[in-house]
Write a protein that holds these residues in place. Sequence first.
Motif, PDB file in Angstrom:
ATOM      1  N   THR A 372       2.257 -17.751 -47.703  1.00 51.48           N
ATOM      2  CA  THR A 372       2.906 -18.801 -48.487  1.00 51.48           C
ATOM      3  C   THR A 372       3.404 -18.248 -49.811  1.00 51.48           C
ATOM      4  O   THR A 372       4.542 -18.518 -50.225  1.00 51.48           O
ATOM      5  N   LEU A 373       2.567 -17.476 -50.475  1.00 54.32           N
ATOM      6  CA  LEU A 373       2.951 -16.897 -51.769  1.00 54.32           C
ATOM      7  C   LEU A 373       4.181 -16.017 -51.632  1.00 54.32           C
ATOM      8  O   LEU A 373       5.149 -16.147 -52.401  1.00 54.32           O
ATOM      9  N   THR A 374       4.173 -15.138 -50.669  1.00 53.33           N
ATOM     10  CA  THR A 374       5.218 -14.119 -50.556  1.00 53.33           C
ATOM     11  C   THR A 374       6.497 -14.640 -49.928  1.00 53.33           C
ATOM     12  O   THR A 374       7.603 -14.395 -50.439  1.00 53.33           O
ATOM     13  N   ASN A 375       6.361 -15.385 -48.859  1.00 55.23           N
ATOM     14  CA  ASN A 375       7.532 -15.723 -48.054  1.00 55.23           C
ATOM     15  C   ASN A 375       8.053 -17.140 -48.235  1.00 55.23           C
ATOM     16  O   ASN A 375       9.197 -17.419 -47.869  1.00 55.23           O
ATOM     17  N   ILE A 376       7.248 -18.027 -48.776  1.00 55.11           N
ATOM     18  CA  ILE A 376       7.681 -19.416 -48.898  1.00 55.11           C
ATOM     19  C   ILE A 376       8.009 -19.783 -50.342  1.00 55.11           C
ATOM     20  O   ILE A 376       9.095 -20.271 -50.639  1.00 55.11           O
ATOM     21  N   ILE A 377       7.083 -19.525 -51.267  1.00 48.02           N
ATOM     22  CA  ILE A 377       7.382 -19.874 -52.658  1.00 48.02           C
ATOM     23  C   ILE A 377       7.885 -18.680 -53.463  1.00 48.02           C
ATOM     24  O   ILE A 377       8.287 -18.838 -54.616  1.00 48.02           O
ATOM     25  N   LYS A 378       7.846 -17.497 -52.854  1.00 45.92           N
ATOM     26  CA  LYS A 378       8.421 -16.294 -53.457  1.00 45.92           C
ATOM     27  C   LYS A 378       7.786 -15.953 -54.803  1.00 45.92           C
ATOM     28  O   LYS A 378       8.462 -15.549 -55.749  1.00 45.92           O
ATOM     29  N   GLY A 407       1.490 -28.352 -49.411  1.00 42.51           N
ATOM     30  CA  GLY A 407       2.586 -29.176 -48.916  1.00 42.51           C
ATOM     31  C   GLY A 407       3.955 -28.538 -49.016  1.00 42.51           C
ATOM     32  O   GLY A 407       4.970 -29.233 -48.951  1.00 42.51           O
ATOM     33  N   PHE A 408       4.007 -27.221 -49.158  1.00 42.65           N
ATOM     34  CA  PHE A 408       5.310 -26.552 -49.230  1.00 42.65           C
ATOM     35  C   PHE A 408       6.003 -26.589 -47.868  1.00 42.65           C
ATOM     36  O   PHE A 408       5.369 -26.289 -46.847  1.00 42.65           O
ATOM     37  N   PRO A 409       7.282 -26.948 -47.812  1.00 43.83           N
ATOM     38  CA  PRO A 409       8.020 -26.824 -46.552  1.00 43.83           C
ATOM     39  C   PRO A 409       7.949 -25.372 -46.053  1.00 43.83           C
ATOM     40  O   PRO A 409       8.197 -24.438 -46.816  1.00 43.83           O
ATOM     41  N   GLY A 410       7.598 -25.203 -44.796  1.00 44.35           N
ATOM     42  CA  GLY A 410       7.379 -23.872 -44.241  1.00 44.35           C
ATOM     43  C   GLY A 410       5.909 -23.592 -44.026  1.00 44.35           C
ATOM     44  O   GLY A 410       5.531 -22.733 -43.229  1.00 44.35           O
ATOM     45  N   GLU A 411       5.043 -24.316 -44.755  1.00 44.03           N
ATOM     46  CA  GLU A 411       3.602 -24.196 -44.549  1.00 44.03           C
ATOM     47  C   GLU A 411       3.176 -24.940 -43.294  1.00 44.03           C
ATOM     48  O   GLU A 411       3.833 -25.896 -42.853  1.00 44.03           O
ATOM     49  N   THR A 412       2.053 -24.538 -42.764  1.00 38.92           N
ATOM     50  CA  THR A 412       1.378 -25.300 -41.723  1.00 38.92           C
ATOM     51  C   THR A 412       0.121 -25.927 -42.325  1.00 38.92           C
ATOM     52  O   THR A 412      -0.292 -25.567 -43.450  1.00 38.92           O
ATOM     53  N   LEU A 436       2.480 -31.006 -53.541  1.00 43.81           N
ATOM     54  CA  LEU A 436       3.802 -30.562 -53.975  1.00 43.81           C
ATOM     55  C   LEU A 436       4.664 -31.773 -54.321  1.00 43.81           C
ATOM     56  O   LEU A 436       4.746 -32.735 -53.550  1.00 43.81           O
ATOM     57  N   GLN A 437       5.289 -31.731 -55.462  1.00 41.61           N
ATOM     58  CA  GLN A 437       6.267 -32.755 -55.845  1.00 41.61           C
ATOM     59  C   GLN A 437       7.638 -32.072 -55.878  1.00 41.61           C
ATOM     60  O   GLN A 437       7.840 -31.128 -56.640  1.00 41.61           O
ATOM     61  N   PRO A 438       8.581 -32.537 -55.058  1.00 38.93           N
ATOM     62  CA  PRO A 438       9.901 -31.878 -54.989  1.00 38.93           C
ATOM     63  C   PRO A 438      10.789 -32.298 -56.157  1.00 38.93           C
ATOM     64  O   PRO A 438      11.478 -33.311 -56.116  1.00 38.93           O
ATOM     65  N   PHE A 439      10.758 -31.506 -57.220  1.00 42.64           N
ATOM     66  CA  PHE A 439      11.502 -31.839 -58.429  1.00 42.64           C
ATOM     67  C   PHE A 439      12.964 -31.417 -58.322  1.00 42.64           C
ATOM     68  O   PHE A 439      13.256 -30.261 -57.967  1.00 42.64           O
ATOM     69  N   PRO A 440      13.900 -32.310 -58.649  1.00 41.47           N
ATOM     70  CA  PRO A 440      15.306 -31.899 -58.732  1.00 41.47           C
ATOM     71  C   PRO A 440      15.463 -30.713 -59.679  1.00 41.47           C
ATOM     72  O   PRO A 440      14.802 -30.634 -60.716  1.00 41.47           O
ATOM     73  N   MET A 444      13.116 -25.532 -54.021  1.00 38.24           N
ATOM     74  CA  MET A 444      12.375 -26.268 -53.003  1.00 38.24           C
ATOM     75  C   MET A 444      12.984 -27.645 -52.761  1.00 38.24           C
ATOM     76  O   MET A 444      13.060 -28.122 -51.617  1.00 38.24           O
ATOM     77  N   TYR A 445      13.434 -28.303 -53.822  1.00 40.73           N
ATOM     78  CA  TYR A 445      14.083 -29.603 -53.685  1.00 40.73           C
ATOM     79  C   TYR A 445      15.361 -29.476 -52.857  1.00 40.73           C
ATOM     80  O   TYR A 445      15.629 -30.298 -51.970  1.00 40.73           O
ATOM     81  N   GLU A 446      16.158 -28.451 -53.149  1.00 40.16           N
ATOM     82  CA  GLU A 446      17.397 -28.250 -52.400  1.00 40.16           C
ATOM     83  C   GLU A 446      17.101 -27.997 -50.926  1.00 40.16           C
ATOM     84  O   GLU A 446      17.839 -28.463 -50.042  1.00 40.16           O
ATOM     85  N   THR A 447      16.028 -27.269 -50.651  1.00 38.26           N
ATOM     86  CA  THR A 447      15.620 -27.031 -49.267  1.00 38.26           C
ATOM     87  C   THR A 447      15.270 -28.341 -48.570  1.00 38.26           C
ATOM     88  O   THR A 447      15.656 -28.580 -47.418  1.00 38.26           O
ATOM     89  N   CYS A 448      14.558 -29.203 -49.277  1.00 39.18           N
ATOM     90  CA  CYS A 448      14.171 -30.492 -48.705  1.00 39.18           C
ATOM     91  C   CYS A 448      15.393 -31.367 -48.423  1.00 39.18           C
ATOM     92  O   CYS A 448      15.481 -32.015 -47.377  1.00 39.18           O
ATOM     93  N   VAL A 449      16.336 -31.388 -49.355  1.00 39.02           N
ATOM     94  CA  VAL A 449      17.555 -32.186 -49.170  1.00 39.02           C
ATOM     95  C   VAL A 449      18.372 -31.646 -48.005  1.00 39.02           C
ATOM     96  O   VAL A 449      18.832 -32.401 -47.127  1.00 39.02           O
ATOM     97  N   LYS A 450      18.562 -30.342 -47.969  1.00 34.81           N
ATOM     98  CA  LYS A 450      19.379 -29.705 -46.931  1.00 34.81           C
ATOM     99  C   LYS A 450      18.832 -29.970 -45.531  1.00 34.81           C
ATOM    100  O   LYS A 450      19.595 -30.194 -44.575  1.00 34.81           O
ATOM    101  N   ASN A 451      17.505 -29.959 -45.411  1.00 35.87           N
ATOM    102  CA  ASN A 451      16.888 -30.083 -44.090  1.00 35.87           C
ATOM    103  C   ASN A 451      16.417 -31.498 -43.767  1.00 35.87           C
ATOM    104  O   ASN A 451      15.836 -31.723 -42.700  1.00 35.87           O
ATOM    105  N   GLY A 452      16.664 -32.444 -44.680  1.00 30.62           N
ATOM    106  CA  GLY A 452      16.262 -33.820 -44.430  1.00 30.62           C
ATOM    107  C   GLY A 452      14.761 -34.028 -44.451  1.00 30.62           C
ATOM    108  O   GLY A 452      14.235 -34.880 -43.713  1.00 30.62           O
ATOM    109  N   TYR A 453      14.059 -33.272 -45.292  1.00 30.98           N
ATOM    110  CA  TYR A 453      12.603 -33.347 -45.324  1.00 30.98           C
ATOM    111  C   TYR A 453      12.077 -34.485 -46.208  1.00 30.98           C
ATOM    112  O   TYR A 453      10.906 -34.847 -46.108  1.00 30.98           O
TER     113      TYR A 453
END
Length: 506
Positions: A372-378, A407-412, A436-440, A444-453
């Motif tokens: 998660t640290l390396t590949n999801i939240i960078k 709660g990061f998108p990409g996490e299980t 996780l709170q998806p802040f504009p 991460m917020y853009e990822t959520c919007v793009k994928n309809g999360y």
Amino acid sequence: MKILLVRPYYYIDKEDCPYIFREPLGLEYLKSYAGDEADIEIFDMLGIYWNIYKEIEGNSNLMKIGGDIKDLFSKIEQGKPDVIGITSMFLTEKELLLNLTKAIKTNYPQIKIIVGGPHPSCLGKELLNINPYIDILVIGEGEETLKELIRKKFENLPGIQGIIFKDKRSGKIIETDGRCPVDINSIPFPARDAVPYKNYNKTVKYSALRTRLGQKTALSLMNLISNTPIDDLMDKLVNPLMKKFGHTPNSFPSAAILTSRSCPNRCTFCAIRRVWSDIYRMRSAEDVINEIKLLVEKYHIRHLAIQDDNFTVSKDRTIKICKAIIESKFNITMEASSGIYIPSLDEEVLTWLKKAGLNFMYLGVESGSQNTLTNIIKKRLDLKKVDEVIDIARAIGIKTGGYFIIGFPGETLSDMKATIDYALNSKLDMTRLYLLQPFPGSEMYETCVKNGYLTSDYDYAETKIFKEKFYIKTPDFKPEQVEALVREGRQALFKAGKLSSGFFNK
């Protein structure tokens, strides 16, 4: 030209009263930087009315802290400002800001209203779409922008960098080019004489009493003795009590200080670079020490609350500051609760921090899953380094806390459980576990919007960090699953004696 800079009242969860808040450093910097260009005054509706709490009609969970609109109107009648500048720190202030600007514009249509801070910087044009009462948004750092606005008398706006405004003729919303980051070593120290400085430490005191004596007792004491000679006498007695019985052995009174801007990390859930730019900048060690000297000698502070997103990025600068504090015999304690840069920490740095007065530090670990640290939240962070830092800190007497998010998108769900297990099994003294709170403004917020999360009930104004509500649904998890997991995790951490007092009744 007369300018009134305003920090408005605020809505907080009832369970967080009495609430701790610091001085409005942003407004103080604006006044110190642009003060020669105009007659600038700060009206801190929190700082002046620090002990005024009122229940919100129709919402039993919220309290309003600070002055009322009528107090602002009295100030306007007294000073007759040409411009009102409002700082808006949080996305949750959407309705508050709308009501406040509407009231000002309705009663004083001749006054220009400008708004700056993280809220407009992260939201951008959308804020003007939902709030027609704002004349100008200041995006990012405001010092140089405010100075140019004053020099151009708030006219010829298309030629001023770093702003968003609505063109009066076309009705179009125009965003100008971004402004280059300011040289933070060129900014004078914050104009602390322009605010009710002693009041901020009152909030520190009563918040500490809430943690130790309970909310009911702390509120009763505040209502009974605040702004009386007894209250001032308590200020003199609080220092030894806080050092001995406080959650962390900090001294009193304290001061907020900012020694750097932005962050070298590029975490996908964070929007701080929309506020401070992509370029991480540090004030020189000498400049920082001169401000600490002023705080100790003029304001008699005993504790330094460092507000940086990442304070210790430069090992050499950190050690220089620590050595100067020791050599100057300031005899203070320190905290850097917003950000300690873990990769820069080693035994040498931590030893100097301890000698300079750092007794407790929070680490932004974020996840107990290296994937998660390396590949999801960078986030450029190795969990083995975190363990190493905690061990060194324990050995030299620095208590540690850790921030964690799930709660990061990409996490299980397994990744999230790994984070909770890490927090439980680590040697951290305290932990905070967030949804996780998806802040504009964040990737991460853009990822959520793009994928309809984002869920259908998502409202950025409801994204509070302590909130139990989760707004993301992905192929890997449902919101109710993550909400249940965070509750279970907090309960486990509470039973283990590792849950921060910030969640004392969660």
